[in-house]
Design an enzyme around this catalytic site. Structure first.
Site, PDB file in Angstrom:
ATOM      1  N   ARG A 294      -0.133   7.031  18.472  1.00  0.00           N
ATOM      2  CA  ARG A 294      -0.209   6.079  17.371  1.00  0.00           C
ATOM      3  C   ARG A 294       0.502   4.771  17.724  1.00  0.00           C
ATOM      4  O   ARG A 294       0.208   3.715  17.186  1.00  0.00           O
ATOM      5  CB  ARG A 294       0.436   6.721  16.138  1.00  0.00           C
ATOM      6  CG  ARG A 294       0.281   5.930  14.894  1.00  0.00           C
ATOM      7  CD  ARG A 294       0.666   6.732  13.662  1.00  0.00           C
ATOM      8  NE  ARG A 294       0.183   6.023  12.499  1.00  0.00           N
ATOM      9  CZ  ARG A 294       0.846   5.042  11.920  1.00  0.00           C
ATOM     10  NH1 ARG A 294       2.040   4.703  12.340  1.00  0.00           N
ATOM     11  NH2 ARG A 294       0.320   4.399  10.895  1.00  0.00           N
TER      12      ARG A 294
ATOM     13  N   ASP B 260      -2.643   0.381   3.247  1.00  0.00           N
ATOM     14  CA  ASP B 260      -2.015   1.607   3.753  1.00  0.00           C
ATOM     15  C   ASP B 260      -0.491   1.511   3.707  1.00  0.00           C
ATOM     16  O   ASP B 260       0.112   0.701   4.403  1.00  0.00           O
ATOM     17  CB  ASP B 260      -2.496   1.833   5.198  1.00  0.00           C
ATOM     18  CG  ASP B 260      -1.823   3.027   5.850  1.00  0.00           C
ATOM     19  OD1 ASP B 260      -1.232   3.857   5.139  1.00  0.00           O
ATOM     20  OD2 ASP B 260      -1.894   3.120   7.102  1.00  0.00           O
TER      21      ASP B 260
ATOM     22  N   ILE C 274       1.728  -2.931   8.128  1.00  0.00           N
ATOM     23  CA  ILE C 274       2.623  -2.590   9.241  1.00  0.00           C
ATOM     24  C   ILE C 274       4.056  -2.568   8.716  1.00  0.00           C
ATOM     25  O   ILE C 274       4.562  -3.565   8.197  1.00  0.00           O
ATOM     26  CB  ILE C 274       2.485  -3.580  10.423  1.00  0.00           C
ATOM     27  CG1 ILE C 274       1.069  -3.498  11.015  1.00  0.00           C
ATOM     28  CG2 ILE C 274       3.539  -3.278  11.497  1.00  0.00           C
ATOM     29  CD1 ILE C 274       0.795  -4.425  12.173  1.00  0.00           C
TER      30      ILE C 274
ATOM     31  N   GLY D 125       5.406   1.650   5.157  1.00  0.00           N
ATOM     32  CA  GLY D 125       5.415   3.073   4.792  1.00  0.00           C
ATOM     33  C   GLY D 125       6.823   3.540   4.444  1.00  0.00           C
ATOM     34  O   GLY D 125       7.812   3.033   4.990  1.00  0.00           O
TER      35      GLY D 125
ATOM     36  N   GLU E  26       9.958   5.427  15.436  1.00  0.00           N
ATOM     37  CA  GLU E  26       9.573   4.387  14.474  1.00  0.00           C
ATOM     38  C   GLU E  26       9.434   4.982  13.076  1.00  0.00           C
ATOM     39  O   GLU E  26       8.931   4.350  12.161  1.00  0.00           O
ATOM     40  CB  GLU E  26       8.268   3.713  14.896  1.00  0.00           C
ATOM     41  CG  GLU E  26       8.416   2.901  16.164  1.00  0.00           C
ATOM     42  CD  GLU E  26       7.252   1.960  16.429  1.00  0.00           C
ATOM     43  OE1 GLU E  26       6.704   1.397  15.468  1.00  0.00           O
ATOM     44  OE2 GLU E  26       6.891   1.812  17.608  1.00  0.00           O
TER      45      GLU E  26
ATOM     46  N   CYS F 187       8.754   4.701   7.350  1.00  0.00           N
ATOM     47  CA  CYS F 187       8.527   3.867   8.534  1.00  0.00           C
ATOM     48  C   CYS F 187       9.710   2.939   8.809  1.00  0.00           C
ATOM     49  O   CYS F 187      10.190   2.267   7.898  1.00  0.00           O
ATOM     50  CB  CYS F 187       7.259   3.044   8.296  1.00  0.00           C
ATOM     51  SG  CYS F 187       6.838   2.039   9.695  1.00  0.00           S
TER      52      CYS F 187
ATOM     53  N   PHE G 116      -4.559  -4.661  16.280  1.00  0.00           N
ATOM     54  CA  PHE G 116      -5.133  -5.895  16.831  1.00  0.00           C
ATOM     55  C   PHE G 116      -5.045  -5.799  18.355  1.00  0.00           C
ATOM     56  O   PHE G 116      -4.312  -6.532  18.999  1.00  0.00           O
ATOM     57  CB  PHE G 116      -4.309  -7.069  16.278  1.00  0.00           C
ATOM     58  CG  PHE G 116      -4.925  -8.427  16.481  1.00  0.00           C
ATOM     59  CD1 PHE G 116      -6.138  -8.603  17.127  1.00  0.00           C
ATOM     60  CD2 PHE G 116      -4.270  -9.556  16.002  1.00  0.00           C
ATOM     61  CE1 PHE G 116      -6.681  -9.867  17.307  1.00  0.00           C
ATOM     62  CE2 PHE G 116      -4.801 -10.823  16.173  1.00  0.00           C
ATOM     63  CZ  PHE G 116      -6.010 -10.981  16.829  1.00  0.00           C
TER      64      PHE G 116
ATOM     65  N   GLY H 123       7.559  11.007   9.275  1.00  0.00           N
ATOM     66  CA  GLY H 123       6.667   9.982   9.810  1.00  0.00           C
ATOM     67  C   GLY H 123       6.021  10.422  11.115  1.00  0.00           C
ATOM     68  O   GLY H 123       6.561  11.266  11.835  1.00  0.00           O
TER      69      GLY H 123
ATOM     70  N   SER I  24      -3.419   3.989  14.186  1.00  0.00           N
ATOM     71  CA  SER I  24      -2.505   3.244  15.041  1.00  0.00           C
ATOM     72  C   SER I  24      -1.601   2.362  14.192  1.00  0.00           C
ATOM     73  O   SER I  24      -2.014   1.862  13.144  1.00  0.00           O
ATOM     74  CB  SER I  24      -3.317   2.364  16.005  1.00  0.00           C
ATOM     75  OG  SER I  24      -2.450   1.471  16.654  1.00  0.00           O
TER      76      SER I  24
ATOM     77  N   ASN J 298      -6.423  -3.519 -19.714  1.00  0.00           N
ATOM     78  CA  ASN J 298      -5.583  -4.655 -20.135  1.00  0.00           C
ATOM     79  C   ASN J 298      -6.028  -5.951 -19.470  1.00  0.00           C
ATOM     80  O   ASN J 298      -5.826  -7.040 -19.999  1.00  0.00           O
ATOM     81  CB  ASN J 298      -4.105  -4.414 -19.787  1.00  0.00           C
ATOM     82  CG  ASN J 298      -3.497  -3.252 -20.550  1.00  0.00           C
ATOM     83  OD1 ASN J 298      -2.776  -2.442 -19.988  1.00  0.00           O
ATOM     84  ND2 ASN J 298      -3.812  -3.156 -21.832  1.00  0.00           N
TER      85      ASN J 298
HETATM   86  P1  RVP Z   1       3.737   5.855   2.405  1.00  0.00           P
HETATM   87  O1  RVP Z   1       2.560   6.152   1.528  1.00  0.00           O
HETATM   88  O2  RVP Z   1       4.549   4.683   1.927  1.00  0.00           O
HETATM   89  O3  RVP Z   1       4.594   7.066   2.638  1.00  0.00           O
HETATM   90  O4  RVP Z   1       3.155   5.380   3.815  1.00  0.00           O
HETATM   91  C1  RVP Z   1       2.265   6.150   4.570  1.00  0.00           C
HETATM   92  C2  RVP Z   1       1.843   5.344   5.769  1.00  0.00           C
HETATM   93  O5  RVP Z   1       2.960   5.082   6.619  1.00  0.00           O
HETATM   94  C3  RVP Z   1       0.857   6.036   6.684  1.00  0.00           C
HETATM   95  O6  RVP Z   1      -0.461   6.007   6.218  1.00  0.00           O
HETATM   96  C4  RVP Z   1       1.034   5.261   7.980  1.00  0.00           C
HETATM   97  O7  RVP Z   1       0.303   4.059   8.003  1.00  0.00           O
HETATM   98  C5  RVP Z   1       2.510   4.920   7.966  1.00  0.00           C
HETATM   99  N1  RVP Z   1       3.300   5.799   8.822  1.00  0.00           N
HETATM  100  C6  RVP Z   1       3.109   7.094   9.148  1.00  0.00           C
HETATM  101  N2  RVP Z   1       4.108   7.474   9.966  1.00  0.00           N
HETATM  102  C7  RVP Z   1       4.873   6.396  10.129  1.00  0.00           C
HETATM  103  C8  RVP Z   1       6.076   6.299  10.951  1.00  0.00           C
HETATM  104  O8  RVP Z   1       6.587   7.278  11.453  1.00  0.00           O
HETATM  105  N3  RVP Z   1       6.567   5.101  11.115  1.00  0.00           N
HETATM  106  N4  RVP Z   1       4.382   5.380   9.411  1.00  0.00           N
END
Ligand code: RVP
Length: 501
Positions: A418, A358, A313, A316, A431, A319, A266, A407, A262, A460
């Site tokens: 999600r 994440d 949040i 990504g 999103e 994202c 929260f 995404g 998700s 290091n």
């Molecule tokens: P990144 O590794 O920076 O590509 O990020 C991956 C993360 O981005 C996923 O694990 C998830 O939490 C988030 N994500 C996945 N889809 C989307 C989106 O469409 N906004 N975001």
């Protein structure tokens, strides 16, 4: 009145590690990257531990069964994407669990009436030169013979020649019965000087191949992550809608660990999901929850019974949640605060709940920063999407090889669960974006290089374990100009290295 946090939230790129004293024992070969995946009580060890602190994102363009197998071989865990039917997700989990290290289902198969031209086309497509000849041309049909490159000479033969005329027939093949162990199979391969050994069931159907070249590969994967039955460890994403059906199917398929997928964790939805799992399965089913970005969010999910908590949040690479909804927080600040909450919770209760950072990992050293800030492991999407083993298409765009990466909140994935806030089941706005990432080759060598970089930085900092790094790390914020200083500057670069391109 609203609460104001006037300190800006920071990203990984705004931090550097200050080296600490390194003894002569601080050498990469002495560093262990083992780290807990699920919660454990003080004095006990976690039910699942990763060999490397990396898991792959719960995304259509990242984590399928192929990725699951490749990453478990390297010592991490894939979380198979949940934005697919329960049946197909469970089937992917089952594929990882039934994949016996060293036993490879045949991916090149023909019927006896196929031609040399068919063999050549198949070889071009799969890149493999051992072709199984089965009665129905499938991977589990009755084995009739084998064609390897020793069986034909293109310059002397007609492309229309039938396979039945030049294959090595079953009568002249050495095979082994179902149930043969890998070491027995390898002994046969060595004794009889074979390149491949077909494993055949009682009824004559082909089950798998064991290849000579895989023997050394098996030896080369000292980190591989196996369960008590020597099967690869795999995770799977779930949502807070259909968990009453999805969780039992995934558990039955053999998933070792689940994670509620998700964008914002929260919520009462996660509480209900975790409560249901605990009621049905007690502590036997391991499940992570998230995502959160502060102390309050962590404490909530810890109290709800999460086995690990995922942080992040809007960070990504694909994202756009922060732009679309105005929610989120810089990833480094989120990790630091949540890990402090995790440590407080541990001191108070004696229960250690691992934290997963994440999203937002751009450079390999960001992983080390996340670990130094207290994360136990990181989840990566973009990083893994670039490899051969990710599910997406490899394309040639503008003269460069790329892979597609989209995404879960994009129109392409349509993973509305999600982003679910309890309303109608659809994605009202995006999103996430659909994109390309540079193709980077096989997972194994990339992960090995990344881990070597992590180990070097740990040395290091005078640390040979992640726990030690978390205690000893000295982190400094950097100014915008010192970021410029950190790259090559004031010189005329001849050319960029492959990793910078
Ligand atoms: P990144 O590794 O920076 O590509 O990020 C991956 C993360 O981005 C996923 O694990 C998830 O939490 C988030 N994500 C996945 N889809 C989307 C989106 O469409 N906004 N975001």
């Amino acid at each position: 009145m609203a609460t104001y946090i006037n300190e800006p939230a920071h990203t990984f790129n705004e931090y550097l590690l200050i080296p600490g004293y390194s003894s002569s024992e601080c050498r990469p070969e002495n560093v262990s990257l083992h780290t807990p995946l699920v919660k454990f009580k003080k004095g006990e060890s976690p039910a699942i531990e990763l060999s490397i602190p990396m898991v792959s994102a719960i995304m259509q363009s990242v984590s399928n069964d192929t990725m699951g197998i490749a990453l478990a071989k390297a010592g991490g865990v894939s979380f198979i994407y949940g934005s697919q039917s329960i049946e197909s997700e469970a089937a992917m989990v089952a594929k990882v669990k039934s994949h016996k290290a060293g036993f490879v289902p045949s991916d090149s198969n023909v019927r006896p009436d196929a031609t040399l031209a068919d063999i050549l086309a198949l070889k071009e497509k799969t890149g493999h030169s051992t072709v199984a000849v089965t009665d129905d041309g499938t991977a589990n049909g009755k084995l009739v013979g084998i064609v390897s490159s020793r069986d034909y000479r293109v310059s002397r033969m007609d492309p229309a020649d039938k396979v039945s005329g030049f294959m090595t027939p079953l009568a002249r093949l050495i095979t082994a019965p179902d149930g043969t162990s890998l070491s027995e199979a390898n002994d046969i391969i060595w004794d009889k000087k074979l390149n491949s050994l077909p494993i055949v069931a009682k009824d004559g159907r082909l089950t798998a191949f064991v290849f000579r070249k895989d023997y050394s590969e098996h030896k080369e994967n000292p980190n591989e992550l196996l369960d008590d039955h020597k099967r690869y460890v795999v995770g799977a994403g779930i949502n807070s809608r259909d968990y009453k059906d999805r969780v039992p199917a995934l558990v039955k398929a053999g998933a070792d660990v689940l994670c509620i997928d998700s964008s914002e964790g929260f919520t009462e939805w996660q509480k209900l999901t975790l409560e249901w799992i605990r009621k049905e399965y007690g502590d036997t089913v391991k499940v992570g929850a998230g995502n959160v970005v502060d102390r309050e969010g962590f404490n909530f999910l810890a109290e709800c019974g999460a086995d690990f908590v995922k942080v992040g949040i809007g960070g990504g690479s694909i994202c756009i949640t922060r732009e679309t909804k105005g929610i989120g927080r810089g990833q480094a600040t989120s990790v630091i605060e949540v890990c402090q909450a995790r440590d407080e919770y541990y001191r108070k209760t004696g229960v250690y709940i691992p934290v997963c950072s994440d999203g937002g990992i751009v450079y390999d050293h960001h992983i080390t920063l996340a670990l130094a800030m207290g994360a136990d492991f990181v989840m990566l999407g973009r990083y893994f999407a670039r490899f051969d083993e990710s599910p997406s298409e490899k394309l040639l765009v503008g003269g460069t090889f790329v892979k597609e990466y989209w995404g879960e909140g994009s129109n392409r994935a349509r993973n509305w669960q999600r982003y679910d806030l309890g309303g109608a089941g659809k994605l009202s706005f995006e999103e996430g974006v659909d994109s390309y990432v540079p193709y980077a080759g096989p997972l194994k060598e990339n992960v090995e290089r990344t881990c070597l970089k992590i180990k070097s930085t740990m040395c290091n900092c005078g640390a040979v374990t992640i726990a030690e790094l978390q205690k000893k790390a000295k982190l400094t914020l950097v100014s915008a100009t010192s970021i410029v200083e950190g790259g090559a500057h004031d010189v005329i670069r001849k050319e960029k290295t492959a990793t910078e391109k």
